[in-house]
Design an enzyme around this catalytic site. Sequence first.
Site, PDB file in Angstrom:
ATOM      1  N   GLU A  37      51.622  57.224   4.622  1.00 31.46           N
ATOM      2  CA  GLU A  37      50.839  56.234   3.878  1.00 31.46           C
ATOM      3  C   GLU A  37      49.343  56.481   4.015  1.00 31.46           C
ATOM      4  O   GLU A  37      48.587  56.313   3.061  1.00 31.46           O
ATOM      5  CB  GLU A  37      51.179  54.818   4.349  1.00 31.46           C
ATOM      6  CG  GLU A  37      52.550  54.328   3.906  1.00 31.46           C
ATOM      7  CD  GLU A  37      52.692  54.330   2.397  1.00 31.46           C
ATOM      8  OE1 GLU A  37      51.711  54.036   1.696  1.00 31.46           O
ATOM      9  OE2 GLU A  37      53.787  54.646   1.910  1.00 31.46           O
ATOM     10  N   CYS A 192      54.461  54.707 -16.003  1.00 36.33           N
ATOM     11  CA  CYS A 192      53.237  54.002 -16.393  1.00 36.33           C
ATOM     12  C   CYS A 192      52.039  54.816 -15.921  1.00 36.33           C
ATOM     13  O   CYS A 192      51.193  54.346 -15.172  1.00 36.33           O
ATOM     14  CB  CYS A 192      53.227  52.607 -15.779  1.00 36.33           C
ATOM     15  SG  CYS A 192      52.072  51.453 -16.564  1.00 36.33           S
ATOM     16  N   CYS A 199      56.124  54.824 -22.382  1.00 32.22           N
ATOM     17  CA  CYS A 199      56.665  53.482 -22.592  1.00 32.22           C
ATOM     18  C   CYS A 199      58.111  53.515 -23.082  1.00 32.22           C
ATOM     19  O   CYS A 199      58.876  52.569 -22.856  1.00 32.22           O
ATOM     20  CB  CYS A 199      55.793  52.704 -23.563  1.00 32.22           C
ATOM     21  SG  CYS A 199      54.087  52.474 -22.997  1.00 32.22           S
ATOM     22  N   CYS A 202      60.375  53.069 -20.198  1.00 31.05           N
ATOM     23  CA  CYS A 202      59.968  52.079 -19.195  1.00 31.05           C
ATOM     24  C   CYS A 202      60.902  50.870 -19.225  1.00 31.05           C
ATOM     25  O   CYS A 202      61.149  50.289 -20.293  1.00 31.05           O
ATOM     26  CB  CYS A 202      58.533  51.623 -19.460  1.00 31.05           C
ATOM     27  SG  CYS A 202      57.959  50.393 -18.269  1.00 31.05           S
ATOM     28  N   CYS A 208      56.167  43.957 -21.730  1.00 34.62           N
ATOM     29  CA  CYS A 208      54.822  44.436 -21.382  1.00 34.62           C
ATOM     30  C   CYS A 208      53.815  43.968 -22.426  1.00 34.62           C
ATOM     31  O   CYS A 208      53.896  44.342 -23.595  1.00 34.62           O
ATOM     32  CB  CYS A 208      54.816  45.953 -21.272  1.00 34.62           C
ATOM     33  SG  CYS A 208      53.191  46.634 -20.870  1.00 34.62           S
TER      34      CYS A 208
END
Length: 356
Positions: A37, A192, A199, A202, A208
Site C-alpha cells: 500500500e 473507469c 463504460c 461497467c 452512472c
Amino acid sequence: MRMQSFTSRVLAWYVAHGRKELPWQRDREPYAIWVSEIMLQQTQVTTVIPYYQRFMQRFPKLLDLANADLDEVLHHWSGLGYYARARNLHAAAQQVRDGFDGQFPERFEDVQSLPGIGRSTAGAILSFAMNQPHPILDGNVKRVLARHFAVEGWPGQSAVLKRLWELSDALTSETNPAAYNQGMMDLGAMICRRGLPNCAECPLQSSCQAHAEGREKVLPTPKPRKKLPIKSSYLLVLRDQHDAVLLERRPLMGVWGGLWSLPECPMDADPMTWCREKLAYEPLDMMRLPQRRHTFSHYHFEMLPLEIAVNNPSNRVMDEGVRVWYKLSDPDTRGLAAPVARILNEIEISSTGENG
DNA sequence: AAGTCGGGGCG
DNA sequence: CGCCCAGACTT
C-alpha cells in the site's frame, strides 16, 4: 425487478473480473499488504511489482525492516520516488517493533497513528488484511465516485473531498469490505479509467450520472496546474585516480531526501573555482557530459554534468556520513538518486569500454 | 487551503 | 509536452 445496489454490483463484478493474483494478495499478512500500500501511493501497479518483490526478498518480515539500516531501505526504494515513504515505513516498522510488541496493530486509530499511514491507507490495510469495514479513497475510488455521482470540483478541495469520503463510507460493504474495496480500485484502474473509460463493460453504467450526461471524460475535475519552473545546476562528477566518484548525502528533508547525489554547483558560479573552494579538491581536467532534464512534481531540473579529474590524497580525512568516494567498479547498496545512478552508469560503461 | 514530495507511463 | 498515478505531511 429492482436494480441491485451499487455495493452488490461492485462485489459481483470483483468476483468475476477483479484482480486476485497480485504479489501482495497471496496471503493476507498485514506487513506485506502494508508495504504494498505504501509503494502504491502515487505509483502504478506495474511499476511497483518489481520493487515490491526485491523489497520483500530483502525484508521478508516486519522485524527485518525495523532492524535494517535506513541506507539499505532507501537503496531498495531508489527509483520509486517520494522517499519520505521509505523513511516513514522504516520508522513505523520500528514503532511497531517497540510499541506493539512487533505485531502489526489491528485498531484503526493505532494503524493511522503510524507515520506514512493516513485514513485511506489505514482503511486499505485493515480491510484487505483483516476484512475490517473501513472505507478507502484513493485516486481510483475518487474517480469512480466522482463520475457515478457527478461530483463537481477538484477532489483536492476540502468540500469535495468530504463529499467523496461520505459516499465511500456509505457504500462500503459491511460484510465483505476487502472484496468491495479491491473491486472499487480495480474498477477505477480497469474500467473507469482516466482517459478512456470502458463504460460498455461497467457494472455501474445503468446508474452512472456522468455517463447519463455524457460527462465521464471531464469528471473528476482536474487539478488546476501551473507551468513548472526550470532550475539548472552543474553536477560535478569528481573522479579520482582510482576511478572513484565523490558523492554527497542529501538532507533528509527536501528533494531526494537521504539519497546520495553529486555535488551541485550553481549556474552562476565557475565550476573549476567552486570545486577548488567548496569541495577543496584541485581540478586537474574538466569534460562536459551529456545534459539531462529531470522533471519533479513542481519543477524541471536541468542537469549539466561535468566530469572533473582530481587527485585524491590517501591520508585525507572525510565524514563518511556526508561524503563518500564511490567506486564505479564496485557499486554498493546506497540509495542513489535515479538520474545520478544513470549518469554514473554511463560513465562506468564508457570506462569499461576503454579498458577492454 | 496550499505547497511539497519522484519517477514512470501514456497519449 | 502535459497529465496522472493504491496520498501523507508540513506550513
